[in-house]
Enzyme design. Structure first.
Site, PDB file in Angstrom:
ATOM      1  N   CYS A 156       0.814  -1.222   0.000  1.00 19.98           N
ATOM      2  CA  CYS A 156       0.000   0.000   0.000  1.00 19.98           C
ATOM      3  C   CYS A 156       0.846   1.271   0.000  1.00 19.98           C
ATOM      4  O   CYS A 156       0.344   2.345  -0.329  1.00 19.98           O
ATOM      5  CB  CYS A 156      -0.943   0.005   1.198  1.00 19.98           C
ATOM      6  SG  CYS A 156      -1.991  -1.446   1.249  1.00 19.98           S
TER       7      CYS A 156
ATOM      8  N   HIS B 176      -3.346   6.911   2.628  1.00 23.47           N
ATOM      9  CA  HIS B 176      -3.745   5.621   2.055  1.00 23.47           C
ATOM     10  C   HIS B 176      -5.179   5.315   2.496  1.00 23.47           C
ATOM     11  O   HIS B 176      -5.558   5.578   3.633  1.00 23.47           O
ATOM     12  CB  HIS B 176      -2.790   4.523   2.519  1.00 23.47           C
ATOM     13  CG  HIS B 176      -3.240   3.174   2.080  1.00 23.47           C
ATOM     14  ND1 HIS B 176      -3.556   2.902   0.763  1.00 23.47           N
ATOM     15  CD2 HIS B 176      -3.466   2.026   2.764  1.00 23.47           C
ATOM     16  CE1 HIS B 176      -3.950   1.653   0.665  1.00 23.47           C
ATOM     17  NE2 HIS B 176      -3.904   1.095   1.855  1.00 23.47           N
TER      18      HIS B 176
ATOM     19  N   ASN C 203      -9.870  -0.533  -0.562  1.00 22.32           N
ATOM     20  CA  ASN C 203      -8.410  -0.411  -0.507  1.00 22.32           C
ATOM     21  C   ASN C 203      -7.827  -0.968  -1.812  1.00 22.32           C
ATOM     22  O   ASN C 203      -7.936  -2.162  -2.078  1.00 22.32           O
ATOM     23  CB  ASN C 203      -7.927  -1.212   0.716  1.00 22.32           C
ATOM     24  CG  ASN C 203      -6.427  -1.161   0.900  1.00 22.32           C
ATOM     25  OD1 ASN C 203      -5.679  -0.719   0.040  1.00 22.32           O
ATOM     26  ND2 ASN C 203      -5.979  -1.652   2.040  1.00 22.32           N
TER      27      ASN C 203
HETATM   28  O1  UT7 Z   1      -3.720  -1.308   3.579  1.00 24.26           O
HETATM   29  C1  UT7 Z   1      -3.035  -1.564   4.757  1.00 24.26           C
HETATM   30  C2  UT7 Z   1      -3.392  -2.879   5.250  1.00 24.26           C
HETATM   31  N1  UT7 Z   1      -4.715  -3.095   5.739  1.00 24.26           N
HETATM   32  C3  UT7 Z   1      -5.293  -2.368   6.687  1.00 24.26           C
HETATM   33  O2  UT7 Z   1      -4.887  -1.298   6.997  1.00 24.26           O
HETATM   34  C4  UT7 Z   1      -6.461  -2.955   7.429  1.00 24.26           C
HETATM   35  C5  UT7 Z   1      -6.309  -2.712   8.906  1.00 24.26           C
HETATM   36  N2  UT7 Z   1      -7.359  -3.321   9.717  1.00 24.26           N
HETATM   37  C6  UT7 Z   1      -8.658  -2.984   9.644  1.00 24.26           C
HETATM   38  O3  UT7 Z   1      -9.033  -2.150   8.834  1.00 24.26           O
HETATM   39  C7  UT7 Z   1      -9.631  -3.609  10.621  1.00 24.26           C
HETATM   40  O4  UT7 Z   1      -8.909  -4.311  11.622  1.00 24.26           O
HETATM   41  C8  UT7 Z   1     -10.639  -4.574   9.944  1.00 24.26           C
HETATM   42  C9  UT7 Z   1     -11.633  -3.771   9.120  1.00 24.26           C
HETATM   43  C10 UT7 Z   1      -9.913  -5.561   9.078  1.00 24.26           C
HETATM   44  C11 UT7 Z   1     -11.439  -5.337  11.024  1.00 24.26           C
HETATM   45  O5  UT7 Z   1     -12.070  -4.427  11.894  1.00 24.26           O
HETATM   46  P1  UT7 Z   1     -12.018  -4.689  13.471  1.00 24.26           P
HETATM   47  O6  UT7 Z   1     -12.823  -3.642  14.105  1.00 24.26           O
HETATM   48  O7  UT7 Z   1     -10.575  -4.808  13.851  1.00 24.26           O
HETATM   49  O8  UT7 Z   1     -12.792  -6.041  13.599  1.00 24.26           O
HETATM   50  P2  UT7 Z   1     -12.289  -7.433  14.177  1.00 24.26           P
HETATM   51  O9  UT7 Z   1     -11.309  -8.069  13.246  1.00 24.26           O
HETATM   52  O10 UT7 Z   1     -11.906  -7.275  15.598  1.00 24.26           O
HETATM   53  O11 UT7 Z   1     -13.630  -8.264  14.134  1.00 24.26           O
HETATM   54  C12 UT7 Z   1     -14.726  -7.938  14.982  1.00 24.26           C
HETATM   55  C13 UT7 Z   1     -15.820  -8.933  14.714  1.00 24.26           C
HETATM   56  C14 UT7 Z   1     -15.372 -10.377  14.772  1.00 24.26           C
HETATM   57  O12 UT7 Z   1     -16.402 -11.134  15.358  1.00 24.26           O
HETATM   58  P3  UT7 Z   1     -16.347 -11.557  16.915  1.00 24.26           P
HETATM   59  O13 UT7 Z   1     -15.084 -12.354  17.058  1.00 24.26           O
HETATM   60  O14 UT7 Z   1     -16.299 -10.264  17.678  1.00 24.26           O
HETATM   61  O15 UT7 Z   1     -17.600 -12.333  17.083  1.00 24.26           O
HETATM   62  C15 UT7 Z   1     -15.233 -10.765  13.331  1.00 24.26           C
HETATM   63  O16 UT7 Z   1     -15.429 -12.159  13.128  1.00 24.26           O
HETATM   64  O17 UT7 Z   1     -16.349  -8.737  13.399  1.00 24.26           O
HETATM   65  C16 UT7 Z   1     -16.345  -9.982  12.709  1.00 24.26           C
HETATM   66  N3  UT7 Z   1     -16.158  -9.715  11.291  1.00 24.26           N
HETATM   67  C17 UT7 Z   1     -17.177  -9.454  10.452  1.00 24.26           C
HETATM   68  N4  UT7 Z   1     -18.505  -9.386  10.654  1.00 24.26           N
HETATM   69  C18 UT7 Z   1     -19.270  -9.078   9.592  1.00 24.26           C
HETATM   70  C19 UT7 Z   1     -14.984  -9.646  10.587  1.00 24.26           C
HETATM   71  N5  UT7 Z   1     -15.238  -9.341   9.314  1.00 24.26           N
HETATM   72  C20 UT7 Z   1     -16.588  -9.215   9.193  1.00 24.26           C
HETATM   73  C21 UT7 Z   1     -17.453  -8.914   8.140  1.00 24.26           C
HETATM   74  N6  UT7 Z   1     -18.770  -8.852   8.370  1.00 24.26           N
HETATM   75  N7  UT7 Z   1     -16.989  -8.653   6.900  1.00 24.26           N
END
Ligand code: UT7
Length: 328
Positions: free
Chosen positions: A113, A255, A285
């Site tokens: 990125c 980004h 992204n």
């Molecule tokens: O380009 C540079 C590289 N990439 C990034 O910069 C991405 C950086 N990270 C992020 O943007 C965020 O961490 C994410 C968007 C990937 C995830 O957001 P989060 O607030 O950190 O969510 P999480 O991974 O802690 O997940 C929270 C919950 C989980 O469920 P439980 O364990 O709380 O029951 C996940 O299983 O959300 C669930 N979950 C979803 N639910 C519905 C994860 N993906 C999804 C989804 N739809 N697509």
């Protein structure tokens, strides 16, 4: 005093087909509400089966060259930032060179990125050294080919697209141009975001395909924290190097991974919301392509004008980070 590098034209190409959050609701266990509140993304674009990364790059490149007022024959070097090349080799930049009819050296840069500002810094160095005068810098990705479309934690985040800029040599006393650049990396965190299979460490095999090791894997939470800290620090560092302060910034081009990351960076660096450009809700992204597509749109929407101080900042797999400050 010497030479400065300046962007004199930009262009983008976004594939026609949009994939909305509603579409994704029919593919994996997700909701439009989750995607929008956790990321800010509403839609992303997906390249056609017969479009490779170089095809997206070519359209953006043609648009950027036209915008610059130069001819393709004026281009002295082509740099393509990508992590989704047409093939491991030859370089996608060579394919772009052939397709646009240029006659110059060409190579790829892999910084995920952070790819576009990394390539821009490389172009700036070639220009300042006096080696080349007009450089085509491209960020292009067909990430859809490397996404696990059953993994809801990643498939909702990414999209395809390309952007390009023509960078040229201007007099060192000129006010406009790149004022300062900063790039960094830390391989200690390489495992947080990667495509583990298909390379020389884990060569292609049936097992690689069965386990989907040829697709993108990410520890989102860890990346999130590191992204906020590193992008904030990079903005401070690049401004310091340029002898500018936060008040001097007219527009920040970050980004476009997640709106919450951008919000957290704005809070840390204490910049008001009207000074940041955001388009991730349309495109998701697009890795290397995100910053250059955002720069292009900010210019075309009149949010960056002649004399504006622009800071670009990015963060990605590697880990890598990069920031550039330029006067438009
Ligand atoms: O380009 C540079 C590289 N990439 C990034 O910069 C991405 C950086 N990270 C992020 O943007 C965020 O961490 C994410 C968007 C990937 C995830 O957001 P989060 O607030 O950190 O969510 P999480 O991974 O802690 O997940 C929270 C919950 C989980 O469920 P439980 O364990 O709380 O029951 C996940 O299983 O959300 C669930 N979950 C979803 N639910 C519905 C994860 N993906 C999804 C989804 N739809 N697509």
């Amino acid at each position: 005093m010497g030479t400065k590098a300046k962007i004199i034209g930009t262009g983008i190409y976004i594939p026609e087909k949009a994939l909305t959050n509603a579409d994704l609701e029919t593919m994996v266990d997700t909701t439009d509400e989750w995607i929008q509140t956790r990321t800010g993304i509403k839609s992303r674009h997906i390249a056609a089966d017969n479009q490779a990364c170089s095809d997206l790059a070519v359209e953006a490149s043609k648009n950027a060259i036209k915008d610059s007022g130069l001819e393709t024959s004026d281009i002295d070097l082509i740099l393509v930032a990508t992590i989704t090349p047409d093939m491991f080799f030859p370089a996608t930049a060579c394919l772009v060179q052939e397709k646009i009819g240029a006659d110059c050296p060409a190579f790829d840069i892999s910084a995920a990125c952070s790819g576009f500002p990394y390539a821009l810094t490389t172009a700036e160095s070639f220009i300042k050294s006096g080696m080349y005068r007009n450089i085509l810098v491209v960020g292009a990705e067909k990430l859809s080919s490397f996404i696990d479309w059953d993994d809801r934690s990643t498939c909702v985040l990414f999209g395809d697209g390309a952007g390009a800029a023509v960078v040229t040599a201007v007099d060192g006393n000129s006010e406009s141009g790149i004022l300062s650049s900063y790039i960094g990396s830390n391989g200690k965190y390489a495992d947080l975001l990667k495509i583990p299979g298909g390379g020389s460490a884990v060569p292609p095999s049936h097992d690689v395909i069965d386990k989907k090791l040829h697709t993108l894997k990410m520890e989102g939470k860890e990346i999130f924290k590191l992204a906020v800290r590193q992008m904030s620090d990079s903005v401070a560092k690049v401004l310091d190097n340029a002898g500018l302060s936060l008040e001097d910034i007219d527009m920040l081009i970050p980004h476009q991974a997640n709106l919450r990351i951008i919000d957290a960076v704005m809070d840390r660096v204490k910049l008001p919301r009207e000074k940041v450009f955001i388009n991730l809700y349309k495109y998701g992204n697009m890795s290397s392509a995100s910053t250059v597509v955002a720069l292009h749109e900010a210019v075309k929407e009149g949010k960056i004008k002649e004399g504006s101080n622009v800071v670009m900042v990015a963060f990605g797999a590697g880990l890598t980070w990069a920031a550039t400050v330029m006067k438009w």
